[in-house]
Design a protein around this motif. Structure first.
Motif, mmCIF file in Angstrom:
data_model
loop_
_atom_site.group_PDB
_atom_site.id
_atom_site.type_symbol
_atom_site.label_atom_id
_atom_site.label_comp_id
_atom_site.label_asym_id
_atom_site.label_seq_id
_atom_site.Cartn_x
_atom_site.Cartn_y
_atom_site.Cartn_z
ATOM 1 N N TYR A 181 0.687 60.386 50.439
ATOM 2 C CA TYR A 181 0.346 59.251 50.376
ATOM 3 C C TYR A 181 0.485 58.300 48.855
ATOM 4 N N VAL A 182 0.414 59.036 47.881
ATOM 5 C CA VAL A 182 0.763 58.412 46.558
ATOM 6 C C VAL A 182 1.865 58.035 46.417
ATOM 7 N N PRO A 183 2.085 57.212 45.376
ATOM 8 C CA PRO A 183 3.780 56.847 45.178
ATOM 9 C C PRO A 183 4.594 57.912 44.991
ATOM 10 N N PRO A 184 5.880 57.785 45.345
ATOM 11 C CA PRO A 184 6.818 59.035 45.242
ATOM 12 C C PRO A 184 7.003 59.403 43.831
ATOM 13 N N GLY A 190 -4.905 61.746 44.565
ATOM 14 C CA GLY A 190 -5.492 61.115 45.688
ATOM 15 C C GLY A 190 -6.866 60.295 45.592
ATOM 16 N N VAL A 191 -7.455 60.079 46.573
ATOM 17 C CA VAL A 191 -8.647 59.297 46.746
ATOM 18 C C VAL A 191 -9.855 60.160 46.249
ATOM 19 N N PRO A 200 2.663 50.739 57.569
ATOM 20 C CA PRO A 200 1.156 51.075 56.991
ATOM 21 C C PRO A 200 1.206 51.679 55.685
ATOM 22 N N ALA A 201 0.354 51.309 54.769
ATOM 23 C CA ALA A 201 0.177 51.292 53.565
ATOM 24 C C ALA A 201 -1.274 51.524 52.991
ATOM 25 N N CYS A 202 -1.484 52.610 52.295
ATOM 26 C CA CYS A 202 -2.830 52.896 51.830
ATOM 27 C C CYS A 202 -3.178 52.411 50.448
#
Ligand code: 13P
Ligand code: SF4
Length: 324
Positions: free
Chosen positions: A42-45, A76-77, A276-278
């Motif tokens: 989910y992190v930027p490409p 990540g988170v 959907p975006a986180c």
């Protein structure tokens, strides 16, 4: 003087040059610091491109345990950095954006878990890896979306408290009907925010599409799915299926790996709208990876006693997942 299209081309070239300069700085710093970068889908490409490994929560936890480099950067988170530190405490674990947190991780408290334990002695407490170290320490076993069903099924106890994600918990309960599963009340704002109407609109417009969904989605949305799995499992299925069109029900960040893994297959990937975006994962840019490596900032530090207890359910997950 540069004008019109020329100005645009000039700006793009400059942005590309800046991006490459940051990437080069990260490569140098990784060598200098003896560091490995692990990134979630989910992190930027551009951040995924810098990583040594990209994976789902389970893959990142399993990999983190085996890293021999001095420094692990967890792109990540927060809970992902904590899991890496718990599983490999002798390494320095850095979070490029320590404030990038998963809201769901805070949707259950230790007190709530203890109350259920008191009321129902013998219950087994299963916590989704999207949880704090304190909640892990109060739990018996961790799971991720890739192994939750199998692990819950394999547990000897018939009564299960599943925290914090009610959607994943309900999905597990449906797949393992022989167990009595009590659910927490947490949810992922990104997956739970996918509306059934937006999914049905896509399915109506693309009747041949295969629908691939993450189990953090709501029950109504999962009812539309042909396949349910973690991010890695969704990517794996997207490549394996013969369907040419795919409706993907998870955070749009997976597009980058989908494009790489299914390259040349000519598949069309469709997301419900709004896609959907986180926002927390989006904060983890290449610049933040570079800065944390340069400054050795964002180090994950956990109280020793807490860490000793919180590691057990994670180790148990790895152990149970390996045996299956
Ligand atoms: P997985 O990559 O394990 O499927 O997790 C998705 C997620 O929402 C991580 O926070
Ligand atoms: Fe948390 Fe949802 Fe973002 Fe994953 S996508 S980190 S579960 S808010």
């Amino acid at each position: 003087m540069v004008q019109g299209a020329g100005r645009e081309a000039h700006a793009t070239a400059r942005a590309n040059a800046e991006e490459e300069a940051v990437a080069e700085q990260v490569r140098c710093l990784k060598r200098e610091r003896d560091a490995v970068v692990l990134a979630h889908y989910y992190v930027p490409p551009e951040t995924q491109e810098l990583a040594d490994h990209v994976g789902d929560s389970f893959a990142l936890a399993r990999l983190a345990r085996t890293i021999e480099a001095q420094v692990i950067v967890l792109a990540g988170v927060a809970f992902m950095g904590e899991s890496a530190k718990l599983l490999n405490p002798r390494r320095t674990v850095l979070l490029p954006v320590p404030e990038a947190d998963c809201p769901m991780a805070h949707m259950v408290s230790v007190e709530q878990i203890e109350r259920v334990r008191e009321e129902r002695p013998g219950i087994v407490v299963v916590c989704y890896v999207n949880s704090t170290a304190e909640v892990k320490a109060a739990s018996d076993v961790c799971v991720t979306s890739s192994n939750a069903v199998g692990i819950v099924r394999a547990l000897p106890q018939s009564e299960v408290l599943f925290v914090p994600d009610m959607n994943l918990g309900r999905y597990v309960a449906q797949q393992v009907p022989e167990k009595h599963v009590i659910m927490g009340r947490g949810w992922c704002p990104r997956h739970a925010g996918i509306s059934p109407e937006s999914v049905r609109a896509l399915v109506d417009a693309h009747p041949m599409a295969e629908v691939l969904a993450h189990p953090e989605c709501t029950e109504e949305v999962l009812a539309e799915a042909d396949f349910v799995g973690s991010t890695s499992q969704i990517i794996g299925r997207a490549c394996a299926t013969h369907a040419r069109e795919l409706v993907v029900l998870t955070v749009e960040g997976v597009t980058h790996e989908l494009g790489r893994a299914c390259a040349g297959q000519g598949k069309t990937v469709l997301f419900p709208q709004p896609a959907p975006a986180c926002p927390n994962m989006s904060l983890v840019t290449p610049e933040r990876v570079r800065d944390c490596l340069r400054d050795l900032s964002g180090e994950v530090a956990l109280d020793e006693r807490l860490a000793a207890t919180a590691t057990r359910p994670l180790e148990r997950m790895l152990d149970l997942a390996e045996r299956r």
